[in-house]
Write a protein that holds these residues in place. Sequence first.
Motif, short mmCIF file in Angstrom:
data_model
loop_
_atom_site.label_atom_id
_atom_site.label_comp_id
_atom_site.label_asym_id
_atom_site.label_seq_id
_atom_site.Cartn_x
_atom_site.Cartn_y
_atom_site.Cartn_z
N UNK A 225 0.83 -1.20 0.00
CA UNK A 225 0.00 0.00 0.00
C UNK A 225 0.87 1.26 0.00
N UNK A 226 1.94 1.24 0.80
CA UNK A 226 2.84 2.40 0.83
C UNK A 226 3.49 2.60 -0.54
N UNK A 227 3.88 1.51 -1.15
CA UNK A 227 4.54 1.58 -2.46
C UNK A 227 3.58 2.11 -3.53
N UNK A 228 2.34 1.67 -3.47
CA UNK A 228 1.34 2.19 -4.41
C UNK A 228 1.18 3.70 -4.26
N UNK A 229 1.16 4.17 -3.01
CA UNK A 229 1.03 5.61 -2.77
C UNK A 229 2.20 6.39 -3.32
N UNK A 230 3.43 5.88 -3.13
CA UNK A 230 4.62 6.56 -3.64
C UNK A 230 4.59 6.60 -5.17
N UNK A 231 4.19 5.50 -5.79
CA UNK A 231 4.13 5.47 -7.25
C UNK A 231 3.10 6.46 -7.79
N UNK A 232 1.97 6.57 -7.11
CA UNK A 232 0.96 7.55 -7.53
C UNK A 232 1.51 8.97 -7.44
N UNK A 233 2.24 9.25 -6.35
CA UNK A 233 2.83 10.58 -6.18
C UNK A 233 3.85 10.88 -7.27
N UNK B 260 13.31 13.11 -7.00
CA UNK B 260 14.47 12.27 -6.65
C UNK B 260 14.26 11.62 -5.29
N UNK B 261 13.73 12.40 -4.32
CA UNK B 261 13.50 11.87 -2.97
C UNK B 261 12.46 10.74 -3.01
N UNK B 262 11.40 10.94 -3.82
CA UNK B 262 10.37 9.91 -3.93
C UNK B 262 10.89 8.64 -4.58
N UNK B 263 11.76 8.80 -5.56
CA UNK B 263 12.34 7.62 -6.21
C UNK B 263 13.22 6.85 -5.22
N UNK B 264 13.92 7.59 -4.36
CA UNK B 264 14.73 6.92 -3.33
C UNK B 264 13.82 6.17 -2.35
N UNK B 265 12.69 6.81 -2.01
CA UNK B 265 11.73 6.17 -1.11
C UNK B 265 11.13 4.94 -1.78
N UNK B 266 10.85 5.04 -3.08
CA UNK B 266 10.31 3.90 -3.83
C UNK B 266 11.31 2.74 -3.83
N UNK B 267 12.58 3.05 -4.03
CA UNK B 267 13.60 2.00 -4.04
C UNK B 267 13.70 1.32 -2.68
N UNK B 268 13.61 2.13 -1.60
CA UNK B 268 13.69 1.56 -0.25
C UNK B 268 12.50 0.65 0.03
N UNK B 269 11.30 1.09 -0.40
CA UNK B 269 10.11 0.27 -0.19
C UNK B 269 10.15 -1.01 -1.03
N UNK B 270 10.69 -0.90 -2.23
CA UNK B 270 10.82 -2.10 -3.05
C UNK B 270 11.77 -3.11 -2.43
N UNK B 271 12.82 -2.61 -1.76
CA UNK B 271 13.73 -3.51 -1.04
C UNK B 271 13.01 -4.17 0.13
N UNK B 272 12.23 -3.37 0.87
CA UNK B 272 11.43 -3.95 1.96
C UNK B 272 10.48 -5.02 1.43
N UNK B 273 9.87 -4.72 0.27
CA UNK B 273 8.91 -5.65 -0.31
C UNK B 273 9.57 -6.97 -0.70
N UNK B 274 10.76 -6.88 -1.27
CA UNK B 274 11.47 -8.11 -1.64
C UNK B 274 11.81 -8.94 -0.41
N UNK B 275 12.27 -8.28 0.64
CA UNK B 275 12.65 -9.00 1.86
C UNK B 275 11.45 -9.65 2.54
N UNK B 276 10.33 -8.89 2.63
CA UNK B 276 9.17 -9.45 3.32
C UNK B 276 8.52 -10.55 2.48
N UNK B 277 8.65 -10.47 1.15
CA UNK B 277 8.10 -11.53 0.30
C UNK B 277 8.81 -12.86 0.57
#
Length: 640
Positions: free
Chosen positions: A368-376, A605-622
Amino acid sequence: MDNRLDQGIAQYQQRRDAILATLESYRAWLERYTEVESGQSLRLYDLAESLKRDKLLLAFVAEFSRGKSELINALFFADLKQRLLPSDVGRTTMCPTELFYDADSEPYLRLLPIETRLRDDSISRLKRLPIEWSSVRLDPEDAQQMSTALRALADVKRVAVADALAMGLCDASDAEKSADGKIEVPAWRYAMINFPHPLLKSGLAILDTPGLNALGTEPELTLNTIPNAHGVLFLLSTDTGVTRSDLEVWENSVRHHANHHVAILNKVDMLWDELKTDAEIAQSIHKQKEQTAQQLQLREDQVIALSAQKALLGKIRGDQALVTRSGIGVLESLLADKIIPARQAMLYQSVCAETHAMANASRQSVSMQLDGVRQDLEQLSAFSGKNREIVTNLRDKLIKEKSAYDATTVNFKITRTLIQEQGRMLLDALSEEVLDEMLVSGRASLEDCWTTPGLVQGMNDLFAQIIVRFHEVEGRSTKIVELLDAAYLRFHQEHGFPLLSPPQLTMDNCRQKMAVLMQQVNQFGHDPVNLIMEKRFMVKKFYLSLVAEAQGMFGLARSEADSWLRRSLDPVVMRIRDHKKQLEIRIENIKQVHDNLDNLLARTIALKAQQAALEQQQREIAVIVQSSNCMDASDSALTI
């Protein structure tokens, strides 16, 4: 000598360690990326500790001289090249003996004096009081010292008939046979052996029970230890077949009460007649198995014929042909292929399901957080070259969305408070005080006359009250589920949350245990031996053991209800918290762009960094979710 049983127990440890590793990975993930709630952290710790303490318990049950100790030696300790447990003609184990490994203590033999039977203390309680035990240090490197120390398992002593009667170890007829006013009784009530054997280190625990109605004199074994064993091996002797005392032990302590049980027809080497052909010997063994299965009402594949002595001898000498002929391989395969996997399935059901639910909730929250960042990011990309009015409209839209969300969460706080109140009432219904009130009235009716009919009536009344209480608790839980359903639906409709389905609370597990106890009470009451007034001691002991079981069951029910409450509330609370945080971040991002359109690139740029961090979290939790989903449908169907 490696065999299927060694491999099965090693695999059991590996899978348990894998579940522990998943729990640790999830705990570390939460600490790294989220604000862990104390309740969730405590629950993960409890789950890990329950796994670390878990033992695969195998109970060996029989009358004396059936070869239990020899079979234990052959199955588990042949690599020592000697007998660990004393085994000889006649009765060599006089008290129930538990073998296990405790990494926090040096190897020891602890012996509980028989005189503790004069008190109302249970064995379980006395296990927590080391001062009550006679302790001997064991040296695994010194075979002679080990052998000498373990001979104490066969110790007996002569005590006054009055003392034996008071301890419930004889009756009036035994007393009349005593010429000197004394009678022989076991010196010890229970023994515990902490030994660093590889299989015991892997989580195996063994219970060796003596014969001569030891199970009857210690109701705690019949009511708790045997039913909770993950496998029960009931030994018979080829030369005696199924005797009357064997049948009594089988019917009273094993058949209806054990998870998985198998009959072992031991000493089959007595049928190895050199004047007969192999086919004739095989036919004789088959006939014995057939008769045994019929008498015990078992399938024939639940009866295994073997020679424990020849198996031990073959393993010590490295004689594989003798080991094969002994028949022990069939039992080892059964344990490795059925009992151990069945225990694994129980672990998966009790731990993996809960861990998977928590980890999956975390994964959905990250999504859900990742979807929000992508929308932004999409919206910021569309702002390039646009005027401040468009940014203002988006900012106002997000602020309005957050106001609506805050209103929803305020309503949920009211619902949560109501749920917590209902939850406290639900847990109070399973409190120790509630059970104590039931016990006080039940005990009062028994105090003046400890009779079997009184016990049966009193315990059936108590169990009926407990079952009614379980139904009331389930009724309360249904109301909580209705409140949660409404809250989940509102967040789904208004804010796009996944439509969750709160789990249902069921007391079926506790009811099943209660049904087994009720069956044992009625069985005890219909045993003609227990109708004799001189059995007052046994009636009281049986009652105290039943009370201990009821207390344990009430504690289990409360623990399951408490866990259910957390599992029901935690996912939505976590999503509410994370969604609020994400909205606040999105509003702040838009505000900064609104205040300075030149800041658009920096925010992107900040949002893309946040997106990358969330994608890393997503890979780990998966990965964690996948490893926590370790319950295989085929495992749950394993039975004997």
